[in-house]
Design a protein around this motif. Structure first.
Motif, PDB file in Angstrom:
ATOM      1  N   CYS A 245      32.195  32.938  41.084  1.00 36.34           N
ATOM      2  CA  CYS A 245      31.665  34.262  41.431  1.00 36.34           C
ATOM      3  C   CYS A 245      31.423  35.024  40.135  1.00 36.34           C
ATOM      4  CB  CYS A 245      32.642  35.006  42.335  1.00 36.34           C
ATOM      5  SG  CYS A 245      33.023  34.151  43.885  1.00 36.34           S
ATOM      6  N   GLU A 246      30.175  35.170  39.745  1.00 39.60           N
ATOM      7  CA  GLU A 246      29.834  35.717  38.439  1.00 39.60           C
ATOM      8  C   GLU A 246      29.435  37.182  38.547  1.00 39.60           C
ATOM      9  OE1 GLU A 246      26.840  33.224  36.798  1.00 39.60           O
ATOM     10  OE2 GLU A 246      28.125  31.427  36.770  1.00 39.60           O
ATOM     11  N   GLY A 247      29.946  37.983  37.615  1.00 39.99           N
ATOM     12  CA  GLY A 247      29.585  39.393  37.618  1.00 39.99           C
ATOM     13  C   GLY A 247      30.552  40.286  36.876  1.00 39.99           C
ATOM     14  N   VAL A 252      39.972  39.491  35.219  1.00 45.29           N
ATOM     15  CA  VAL A 252      40.063  39.639  36.674  1.00 45.29           C
ATOM     16  C   VAL A 252      41.478  39.285  37.100  1.00 45.29           C
ATOM     17  CG1 VAL A 252      39.118  38.977  38.906  1.00 45.29           C
ATOM     18  CG2 VAL A 252      37.639  38.985  36.889  1.00 45.29           C
ATOM     19  N   LYS A 253      42.258  40.319  37.392  1.00 44.66           N
ATOM     20  CA  LYS A 253      43.623  40.114  37.899  1.00 44.66           C
ATOM     21  C   LYS A 253      43.712  40.501  39.368  1.00 44.66           C
ATOM     22  CE  LYS A 253      48.274  42.066  37.742  1.00 44.66           C
ATOM     23  NZ  LYS A 253      49.065  43.220  37.289  1.00 44.66           N
ATOM     24  N   ALA A 254      43.174  41.665  39.712  1.00 44.53           N
ATOM     25  CA  ALA A 254      43.293  42.197  41.073  1.00 44.53           C
ATOM     26  C   ALA A 254      42.356  41.456  42.018  1.00 44.53           C
ATOM     27  CB  ALA A 254      42.975  43.687  41.077  1.00 44.53           C
ATOM     28  N   MET A 255      42.887  40.997  43.139  1.00 41.32           N
ATOM     29  CA  MET A 255      42.066  40.364  44.162  1.00 41.32           C
ATOM     30  C   MET A 255      42.791  40.406  45.500  1.00 41.32           C
ATOM     31  SD  MET A 255      42.414  36.387  42.947  1.00 41.32           S
ATOM     32  CE  MET A 255      41.780  36.801  41.329  1.00 41.32           C
ATOM     33  N   ALA A 256      42.009  40.453  46.568  1.00 38.84           N
ATOM     34  CA  ALA A 256      42.581  40.493  47.921  1.00 38.84           C
ATOM     35  C   ALA A 256      41.551  39.955  48.902  1.00 38.84           C
ATOM     36  CB  ALA A 256      42.986  41.921  48.301  1.00 38.84           C
ATOM     37  N   TRP A 257      42.023  39.150  49.873  1.00 41.71           N
ATOM     38  CA  TRP A 257      41.180  38.646  50.944  1.00 41.71           C
ATOM     39  C   TRP A 257      41.235  39.621  52.111  1.00 41.71           C
ATOM     40  CZ3 TRP A 257      38.114  34.351  50.558  1.00 41.71           C
ATOM     41  CH2 TRP A 257      38.366  33.474  49.486  1.00 41.71           C
ATOM     42  N   CYS A 258      40.091  39.881  52.717  1.00 38.38           N
ATOM     43  CA  CYS A 258      40.025  40.830  53.829  1.00 38.38           C
ATOM     44  C   CYS A 258      40.617  40.202  55.089  1.00 38.38           C
ATOM     45  CB  CYS A 258      38.574  41.233  54.084  1.00 38.38           C
ATOM     46  SG  CYS A 258      38.371  42.414  55.429  1.00 38.38           S
ATOM     47  N   GLY A 269      37.944  44.404  38.100  1.00 37.46           N
ATOM     48  CA  GLY A 269      37.833  44.059  36.689  1.00 37.46           C
ATOM     49  C   GLY A 269      38.658  44.964  35.793  1.00 37.46           C
ATOM     50  N   GLY A 270      38.938  44.476  34.617  1.00 41.06           N
ATOM     51  CA  GLY A 270      39.769  45.193  33.638  1.00 41.06           C
ATOM     52  C   GLY A 270      39.044  46.339  32.958  1.00 41.06           C
ATOM     53  N   SER A 271      39.577  46.736  31.764  1.00 42.76           N
ATOM     54  CA  SER A 271      39.118  47.988  31.150  1.00 42.76           C
ATOM     55  C   SER A 271      37.658  48.026  30.735  1.00 42.76           C
ATOM     56  CB  SER A 271      39.941  48.342  29.912  1.00 42.76           C
ATOM     57  OG  SER A 271      40.896  47.460  29.631  1.00 42.76           O
ATOM     58  N   ASN A 272      37.060  46.896  30.428  1.00 48.50           N
ATOM     59  CA  ASN A 272      35.645  46.880  30.054  1.00 48.50           C
ATOM     60  C   ASN A 272      34.726  46.681  31.260  1.00 48.50           C
ATOM     61  OD1 ASN A 272      36.167  47.227  27.318  1.00 48.50           O
ATOM     62  ND2 ASN A 272      36.425  45.021  26.995  1.00 48.50           N
ATOM     63  N   ASP A 273      35.295  46.646  32.437  1.00 54.42           N
ATOM     64  CA  ASP A 273      34.536  46.397  33.660  1.00 54.42           C
ATOM     65  C   ASP A 273      34.642  47.565  34.629  1.00 54.42           C
ATOM     66  OD1 ASP A 273      34.110  45.487  36.472  1.00 54.42           O
ATOM     67  OD2 ASP A 273      33.670  43.571  35.525  1.00 54.42           O
ATOM     68  N   CYS A 297      43.825  47.414  38.381  1.00 55.47           N
ATOM     69  CA  CYS A 297      45.041  46.639  38.129  1.00 55.47           C
ATOM     70  C   CYS A 297      45.523  45.853  39.352  1.00 55.47           C
ATOM     71  CB  CYS A 297      46.167  47.561  37.664  1.00 55.47           C
ATOM     72  SG  CYS A 297      45.796  48.481  36.158  1.00 55.47           S
ATOM     73  N   ALA A 298      45.326  46.410  40.560  1.00 55.75           N
ATOM     74  CA  ALA A 298      45.840  45.746  41.769  1.00 55.75           C
ATOM     75  C   ALA A 298      45.009  46.162  42.970  1.00 55.75           C
ATOM     76  CB  ALA A 298      47.320  46.096  41.988  1.00 55.75           C
ATOM     77  N   LEU A 299      44.971  45.275  43.965  1.00 53.23           N
ATOM     78  CA  LEU A 299      44.251  45.526  45.212  1.00 53.23           C
ATOM     79  C   LEU A 299      45.088  45.063  46.383  1.00 53.23           C
ATOM     80  CD1 LEU A 299      40.701  44.234  44.179  1.00 53.23           C
ATOM     81  CD2 LEU A 299      41.237  46.611  44.761  1.00 53.23           C
TER      82      LEU A 299
END
Length: 390
Positions: A245-247, A252-258, A269-273, A297-299
């Motif tokens: 998944c590009e973009g 990329v630390k924070a992620m969550a499935w719906c 995304g982190g500080s530059n994103d 940071c978290a989702l």
């Protein structure tokens, strides 16, 4: 708010308060007890029944379920020397209603149902990841690259894993499979039914530290995020890479499935994103992106109210609540601000009434997200002595 925190032993202290005395809160460390609640008024118990959680998980608000979000924290735990490290995952609220927290070389457990606190373990290396494998088994990763699988009932180590070459930053499990990764960029998949040589698959594609792992609810797809800005989807059956998944243009630390749309993955995304991105995991396409203005940071999803919760870094250190009932039209509902540093971790209670946030300002803050369940549902299922029985 000035406060003094000893630099000796890592202690946690519970404080409860109301809006009227919130501004007068002082943080003190009791050198005799961990997470000492003192002579505060008796706190309400939170339900721990996993069946109750499943029953209410996808229920939308009704006239009988009135949601109230206070901008004033409900409780505060003082967590001196908590690691201010974006890449670590050292807090998780389990389905057993027990919060696990890694502080330096120790792991503490806080039972939200009866306010019972215990130190699970003390190691020679610092804790870099914690993960509930099931209601009585906790995985703990360390900066010496080792992993302990601990039975929290007996407080005994079931097994230790030594496959990584550098610190273990993240873990995620699905049924019998435990996936681990960290600074060596390699994802190991362990079959926990096997005591020896339990690695059944190795994923190698990331080029920098892997800081996020998350299995989807069906256990068919693992998402991984890393400091190389990559978000990858891995297939369990083939034990191979399925999609990239590009973009993102930062870690990329924070992620969550719906939970109510199983093919939708959300990442931050982190500080530059600074973007929260919504992905179709079947195609790998991003169908929505939100610029939050700060490091993500978290989702965490809140299925009871069809909402998404995100936590952030500089400059507001906020917790954002997004209405995601129509996922393509997700929009900001409210922001909660109390931390003085980036909010690195989020945990939600099984009944989805409470949120815990942890930050580099050495505090864990509890927020009331909505109403608790009825008194009948809230009846305590286990005492502090039998909570972890199989």
């Amino acid at each position: 708010m000035d406060r003094f925190i000893p630099k000796s032993k890592s202690k946690l202290l519970y404080q409860s308060h109301t809006q009227s005395n919130y501004n007068d809160l002082l943080y003190h460390i009791n050198e005799e007890k961990v997470l000492n609640f003192g002579n505060q008024k008796q706190q309400q118990n939170y339900p721990i029944s996993f069946l109750d959680q499943l029953h209410n998980q996808y229920r939308l608000p009704t006239q009988q379920t009135v949601r109230q979000i206070s901008s004033v924290p409900e409780k505060i735990l003082d967590a001196p020397d908590i690691a201010d490290d974006f890449y670590l995952n050292i807090l998780e609220w389990g389905n057993n209603n027990v919060l696990s927290v890694g502080l330096q070389n120790k792991v503490y457990l806080w039972n939200a149902s009866n306010q019972h606190i215990e130190q699970l373990l003390q190691a020679t290396s610092n804790v870099t990841a914690v993960h509930w494998i099931n209601d009585h088994i906790l995985g703990v990763g360390f900066d010496d690259a080792s992993i302990k699988i601990v039975d929290v009932c007996s407080q005994q180590t079931i097994t230790q894993l030594y496959y990584h070459n550098e610190r273990v930053s993240t873990m995620s499990s699905s049924f019998e499979l435990l996936s681990t990764s960290g600074r060596d960029n390699v994802i190991f998949n362990h079959d926990l039914r096997e005591k020896n040589n339990n690695v059944v698959g190795v994923f190698q594609k990331h080029t920098q530290e892997v800081c996020g792992l998350k299995w989807n609810s069906s256990g068919t797809t693992l998402s991984s995020g890393a400091n190389d800005n990559q978000l990858l989807l891995w297939d369990k059956r083939q034990m191979s890479l399925r999609l990239s998944c590009e973009g993102h243009c930062a870690a990329v630390k924070a992620m969550a499935w719906c939970p109510w749309l199983p093919n939708i993955l959300v990442s931050g995304g982190g500080s530059n994103d600074k973007n929260i991105k919504f992905w179709n995991s079947d195609t790998g396409l991003c169908f929505k992106s939100i610029d939050t203005g700060s490091q993500v940071c978290a989702l965490q999803f809140l299925p009871r109210y069809r909402e998404l919760i995100s936590s952030h870094g500089f400059s507001k250190f906020q917790i954002s609540i997004w209405n995601a009932e129509v996922i393509q039209q997700a929009k900001l509902v409210q922001e909660l601000q109390a931390h003085k540093s980036r909010v690195l971790h989020l945990g939600i209670s099984p009944d989805q009434s409470m949120l815990c946030s942890a930050a580099g300002d050495e505090t864990l803050i509890f927020w009331r997200l909505g109403t608790e369940q009825s008194n009948q549902d809230k009846q305590e299922m286990c005492s502090s002595k039998n909570l972890f029985l199989r």
